[in-house]
Design a protein around this motif. Structure first.
Motif, PDB file in Angstrom:
ATOM      1  N   GLU A 121       0.839  -1.210   0.000  1.00 27.97           N
ATOM      2  CA  GLU A 121       0.000   0.000   0.000  1.00 27.97           C
ATOM      3  C   GLU A 121       0.873   1.259   0.000  1.00 27.97           C
ATOM      4  N   LEU A 122       1.978   1.192   0.739  1.00 28.65           N
ATOM      5  CA  LEU A 122       2.851   2.370   0.759  1.00 28.65           C
ATOM      6  C   LEU A 122       3.586   2.538  -0.577  1.00 28.65           C
ATOM      7  N   MET A 123       3.957   1.403  -1.199  1.00 24.36           N
ATOM      8  CA  MET A 123       4.564   1.494  -2.535  1.00 24.36           C
ATOM      9  C   MET A 123       3.584   2.161  -3.495  1.00 24.36           C
ATOM     10  N   ASP A 124       2.297   1.801  -3.377  1.00 22.10           N
ATOM     11  CA  ASP A 124       1.290   2.423  -4.249  1.00 22.10           C
ATOM     12  C   ASP A 124       1.214   3.932  -3.999  1.00 22.10           C
ATOM     13  N   GLU A 125       1.244   4.330  -2.719  1.00 24.14           N
ATOM     14  CA  GLU A 125       1.142   5.762  -2.430  1.00 24.14           C
ATOM     15  C   GLU A 125       2.369   6.517  -2.947  1.00 24.14           C
ATOM     16  N   LEU A 126       3.564   5.928  -2.764  1.00 18.99           N
ATOM     17  CA  LEU A 126       4.784   6.556  -3.298  1.00 18.99           C
ATOM     18  C   LEU A 126       4.708   6.627  -4.832  1.00 18.99           C
ATOM     19  N   GLY A 127       4.161   5.563  -5.447  1.00 25.94           N
ATOM     20  CA  GLY A 127       3.958   5.566  -6.900  1.00 25.94           C
ATOM     21  C   GLY A 127       3.053   6.718  -7.315  1.00 25.94           C
ATOM     22  N   ASP A 128       1.953   6.934  -6.549  1.00 23.76           N
ATOM     23  CA  ASP A 128       1.034   8.048  -6.850  1.00 23.76           C
ATOM     24  C   ASP A 128       1.769   9.385  -6.764  1.00 23.76           C
ATOM     25  N   LEU A 129       2.589   9.543  -5.725  1.00 23.58           N
ATOM     26  CA  LEU A 129       3.309  10.809  -5.542  1.00 23.58           C
ATOM     27  C   LEU A 129       4.253  11.075  -6.709  1.00 23.58           C
ATOM     28  N   VAL A 130       5.061  10.085  -7.074  1.00 22.72           N
ATOM     29  CA  VAL A 130       6.041  10.358  -8.133  1.00 22.72           C
ATOM     30  C   VAL A 130       5.356  10.504  -9.491  1.00 22.72           C
ATOM     31  N   GLN A 131       4.228   9.798  -9.681  1.00 23.14           N
ATOM     32  CA  GLN A 131       3.507   9.967 -10.949  1.00 23.14           C
ATOM     33  C   GLN A 131       2.869  11.349 -11.023  1.00 23.14           C
ATOM     34  N   MET A 132       2.361  11.853  -9.899  1.00 14.64           N
ATOM     35  CA  MET A 132       1.811  13.214  -9.863  1.00 14.64           C
ATOM     36  C   MET A 132       2.926  14.211 -10.231  1.00 14.64           C
ATOM     37  N   LEU A 133       4.101  14.040  -9.615  1.00 12.89           N
ATOM     38  CA  LEU A 133       5.215  14.967  -9.897  1.00 12.89           C
ATOM     39  C   LEU A 133       5.677  14.824 -11.346  1.00 12.89           C
ATOM     40  N   ALA A 134       5.770  13.579 -11.825  1.00  8.36           N
ATOM     41  CA  ALA A 134       6.209  13.340 -13.206  1.00  8.36           C
ATOM     42  C   ALA A 134       5.274  14.064 -14.173  1.00  8.36           C
ATOM     43  N   GLY A 135       3.963  14.032 -13.882  1.00 10.16           N
ATOM     44  CA  GLY A 135       2.980  14.715 -14.724  1.00 10.16           C
ATOM     45  C   GLY A 135       3.165  16.224 -14.682  1.00 10.16           C
ATOM     46  N   ASN A 136       3.352  16.766 -13.472  1.00 11.15           N
ATOM     47  CA  ASN A 136       3.508  18.216 -13.331  1.00 11.15           C
ATOM     48  C   ASN A 136       4.763  18.740 -14.017  1.00 11.15           C
ATOM     49  N   TYR A 137       5.769  17.901 -14.130  1.00 10.47           N
ATOM     50  CA  TYR A 137       7.046  18.352 -14.697  1.00 10.47           C
ATOM     51  C   TYR A 137       7.281  17.803 -16.095  1.00 10.47           C
TER      52      TYR A 137
END
Lengths: 327, 187
Positions: A121-137
């Motif tokens: 579950e934490l891997m999924d949340e970290l995945g969400d965070l980096v994907q959000m950042l990857a999208g923004n940048y």
């Protein structure tokens, strides 16, 4: 190297400084939306890390010996034991002797803990965070792959890391024309670390994120142990990479105070064996574990490396206003 | 025996590798966050000039090379040895052709050189970055061709041949960059 007369200048451009500020805003918004509380804990500590591969800076308050945090883990777990909230922190961490293309002795770390989350579950949340950042940048790729440590090893090196020997690692190195470092002899964990950096990490997708999980039992650090579906005892520990750059390290956290003390003492014995200074075990952290830590998972992310990736700047020192050679 | 720990590694440090004295030219930390650190170094073999790579487990120690640089003045060669003197102490050192290497192409006498000693014996000679040498032989110059950038061979007083512009004549004194062996200007 900058000319002597120019070494007062920042190494990072104004644009990179602005992107860092934006990344921090985005991270805070992410956790705010999810109800994770931002906390601050001291950078100074009366205990040092026992990890035989990490060394603390030492300083003092008058006559009292103090150390700079190598990560905010122990204090954050004391907060968890007392309050039980989901918490995150962005802070500086310090590691003596770590200077190189991907290392600065003082660096910015994002660390967070989620009571009730397992490792996946934490891997999924970290995945969400980096994907959000990857999208923004507008990062080239935000693909996320998950693979176990054993599968990654099997695929890249053809060996089972949970049941291998130094001899097998050595012949694997020879087969793949990988140098045997001076001083690397029969220690399995050293071999696994060496082959991981030289053989396994280079096989990760070049443009995209890769999680590896279920580390060898002997590399558990502060993670819980469990028996995986193949019957091997493994650590509930994961790491995140982009290409072959290591970005994060997380655990389903060990809750057992006695087991934690045994690991600290074992690590201290290893330190003595390799001629390192004996570390001061953090007794307040162990007391917090005895009081009771909620079942939780936690992860630490190197934000300077993450920013390097998000901005496309290829040198860590150009991400830092004043990297180590300019302080 | 003196030795260095990997945490003392830095550019310019002199260590022994495979029995030869070497100088570190690059030192890179390879380290998984929670794992064993390694130092990947590039070194220059001070005997052969060749660059090689080697990795050490961090905290290993490596034998130090007893290497030092001294300032010397070139005196003369007897055909077999090149004789140098320390200007401060007048102490003389004789270096053989292997140690002098390419420096012999540029020195005729009285130049200030750097002599690298290994265990007290000459290991290599570094000539000054720039030397001034007279042209002994070259084909006749072409007047007014200074802008064309053509070149021709010229033999210097040390017997070394260099490429020079077409307008250079015998007897001209030239400034040469010893690091790449190229003509710089008329002196």
């Amino acid at each position: 190297m900058p000319a002597m007369s120019e070494s007062w200048r920042p190494a990072a451009s104004r644009e990179v400084m602005q992107l860092r500020a934006r990344m921090l805003r985005d991270i805070r918004a992410f956790f705010d939306q999810r109800g994770v509380l931002e906390v601050e804990t001291p950078l100074l500590s009366s205990a040092s890390t026992t990890d035989p591969n990490i060394n603390s800076f030492s300083t003092r308050y008058q006559h009292q010996r103090l150390y700079l945090n190598t990560s905010p883990e122990y204090c954050m777990k004391r907060l968890l034991a007392a309050h039980g909230d989901s918490i995150y922190q962005v802070c500086k961490s310090f590691r003596d002797g770590e200077l190189g293309p991907n290392h600065n002795p003082e660096f910015t770390m994002l660390e967070w803990y989620r009571p009730g989350f397992d490792m996946f579950e934490l891997m999924d949340e970290l995945g969400d965070l980096v994907q959000m950042l990857a999208g923004n940048y507008s990062l080239k790729s935000d693909s996320v792959q998950k693979i176990s440590y054993a599968e990654a090893y099997q695929h890249a090196a053809g060996i089972n890391p949970h049941a291998t020997s130094a001899d097998e690692c050595r012949s694997c190195a020879v087969k793949h024309s990988i140098e045997q470092p001076v001083g690397l002899e029969d220690n399995i964990d050293e071999w696994l670390d060496w082959l991981l950096t030289q053989l396994v990490m280079p096989t990760f997708q070049a443009d995209g994120f890769t999680f590896i999980y279920d580390y060898p039992e002997s590399q558990a650090a502060l993670a819980k142990l469990y028996k995986n579906q193949h019957g091997f005892n493994v650590a509930a520990r994961f790491e995140l990479f982009y290409g072959d750059t290591e970005l994060a390290n997380g655990y389903n956290e060990l809750l057992d105070a006695d087991e934690q003390r045994r690991r600290f003492e074992h690590e201290n014995r290893q330190r003595v064996k390799t001629g390192l200074q004996l570390s001061i075990i953090d007794e307040k952290f162990l007391e917090a574990l005895e009081h009771g830590l909620p079942a939780c998972s936690g992860v630490a992310v190197g934000l300077d490396r993450l920013l390097m990736l998000l901005t496309g700047v290829d040198k860590l020192e150009r991400i830092l206003a004043f990297p180590f050679p300019r302080i | 025996m003196a030795s260095y720990n990997t945490n003392e590694f830095k550019n310019g440090l002199k260590i022994m590798l495979d029995g030869d004295p070497c100088s570190i030219t690059e030192n890179i930390l390879v380290k998984p966050g929670k794992g064993q650190a390694f130092n990947r170094v590039k070194v220059k073999n001070l005997k052969t000039g060749r660059t090689l790579e080697r990795t050490f487990k961090a905290t290993e120690s490596v034998e130090a090379a007893d290497v030092e640089d001294i300032d010397v003045e070139f005196l003369y060669t007897d055909g077999e040895y090149w004789h140098f003197m320390e200007p401060e102490t007048y102490e003389q050192h004789a270096a053989d052709g292997v140690a002098v290497g390419d420096a012999s192409k540029w020195i005729k006498g009285q130049e200030s050189c750097v002599m690298t000693l290994w265990n007290g014996a000459p290991l290599s000679i570094t000539p000054p970055n720039f030397v001034e040498l007279t042209v002994m032989q070259t084909d006749p110059g072409l007047k007014g061709d200074t802008a064309q950038g053509g070149s021709k061979p010229a033999t210097l007083e040390t017997g070394t041949e260099v490429k020079v512009p077409l307008f250079i004549d015998e007897g001209d004194v030239l400034k040469i960059d010893t690091r790449n062996g190229e003509y710089v200007s008329r002196a």
